[in-house]
Write a protein that holds these residues in place. Structure first.
Motif, short mmCIF file in Angstrom:
data_model
loop_
_atom_site.label_atom_id
_atom_site.label_comp_id
_atom_site.label_asym_id
_atom_site.label_seq_id
_atom_site.Cartn_x
_atom_site.Cartn_y
_atom_site.Cartn_z
N GLU A 1 -33.49 30.12 9.98
CA GLU A 1 -33.64 28.66 9.84
C GLU A 1 -32.28 27.96 9.71
O GLU A 1 -32.03 26.94 10.31
CB GLU A 1 -34.51 28.31 8.64
CG GLU A 1 -35.97 28.59 8.88
CD GLU A 1 -36.81 28.18 7.68
OE1 GLU A 1 -37.54 27.18 7.81
OE2 GLU A 1 -36.73 28.86 6.63
N TYR A 2 -31.42 28.52 8.87
CA TYR A 2 -30.07 27.99 8.78
C TYR A 2 -29.11 29.08 8.34
O TYR A 2 -29.50 30.13 7.87
CB TYR A 2 -29.99 26.76 7.86
CG TYR A 2 -30.26 27.00 6.39
CD1 TYR A 2 -29.21 27.17 5.50
CD2 TYR A 2 -31.55 27.01 5.88
CE1 TYR A 2 -29.44 27.37 4.15
CE2 TYR A 2 -31.79 27.20 4.54
CZ TYR A 2 -30.73 27.39 3.68
OH TYR A 2 -30.97 27.58 2.34
N ALA B 1 -23.72 24.18 5.73
CA ALA B 1 -24.92 24.80 6.30
C ALA B 1 -25.08 24.34 7.74
O ALA B 1 -24.80 23.19 8.08
CB ALA B 1 -26.16 24.43 5.50
N ARG B 2 -25.50 25.28 8.58
CA ARG B 2 -25.83 24.96 9.98
C ARG B 2 -27.32 25.20 10.15
O ARG B 2 -27.80 26.31 9.93
CB ARG B 2 -25.04 25.84 10.93
CG ARG B 2 -25.43 25.61 12.40
CD ARG B 2 -24.66 26.50 13.35
NE ARG B 2 -24.93 27.90 13.06
CZ ARG B 2 -24.08 28.89 13.30
NH1 ARG B 2 -22.90 28.64 13.80
NH2 ARG B 2 -24.41 30.13 13.02
N HIS B 3 -28.05 24.17 10.50
CA HIS B 3 -29.49 24.30 10.73
C HIS B 3 -29.72 24.75 12.16
O HIS B 3 -29.14 24.19 13.09
CB HIS B 3 -30.20 22.98 10.41
CG HIS B 3 -30.13 22.64 8.96
ND1 HIS B 3 -31.06 23.09 8.05
CD2 HIS B 3 -29.21 21.95 8.25
CE1 HIS B 3 -30.71 22.68 6.84
NE2 HIS B 3 -29.59 21.99 6.94
N ASN B 4 -30.54 25.76 12.32
CA ASN B 4 -30.82 26.34 13.63
C ASN B 4 -32.22 25.98 14.08
O ASN B 4 -33.07 25.63 13.28
CB ASN B 4 -30.67 27.87 13.56
CG ASN B 4 -29.28 28.28 13.12
OD1 ASN B 4 -28.29 27.80 13.64
ND2 ASN B 4 -29.20 29.16 12.14
#
Length: 155
Positions: free
Chosen positions: A116-117, A133-136
């Protein structure tokens, strides 16, 4: 390539997966090599890392190690770093990737699975300088039209 066993990171009292190998550069320059016990651990070791505050600065430390000197013989942190119960990772400059949340897609290679991130932390000589944070998203499946014509069926 097989998905790999992750390193571990203790941060804020929580133990989380770490999809980065901070020890690899140290091993390269010191000439240390370990034996792969199976295809899910080509590097031959699993490290446990911890981010600890020292004089107001968050630093990365190697706090445990399980490494295969041979297929049968497993050694620990004190065997590689005699006299140390933790080692400041002064050699590490780069980004740590810690997957978080549910797995969105499994990829049978390295640390390629998508979550998810990702918690991303940037270090310079072992000192934490930034985190975010990188949201995927679930990766889009390729359709036949997305491939070059010579790879399409009937071409």
């Amino acid at each position: 390539m097989t998905a790999q066993v992750s390193e571990k990171l203790i941060y804020g009292g929580n133990k989380i997966s770490l999809f980065t190998n901070p020890l690899s550069l140290y091993m390269k320059y010191s000439g240390i090599r370990f034996v792969s016990p199976h295809t899910a651990n080509w590097r031959g070791y699993v490290g446990t890392w911890e981010i600890l505050e020292h004089e107001g600065v968050e630093r990365l430390y190697l706090v445990a190690l399980s490494a295969h000197k041979s297929y049968e013989e497993v050694i620990g942190l004190s065997d590689v770093f005699p006299g140390h119960d933790k080692v400041f990772a002064h050699w590490f400059t780069g980004e740590l990737r810690c997957p978080q949340g549910a797995q969105l897609e499994y990829r049978h290679m390295g640390y390629g699975s998508v979550y998810e991130y990702d918690l991303l932390m940037d270090f310079k000589q072992g000192v934490l300088i930034e985190k975010h944070a990188r949201h995927n998203q679930v990766p889009k499946k390729k359709e036949e039209k997305d491939y070059p014509s010579f790879l399409r069926r009937g071409s």
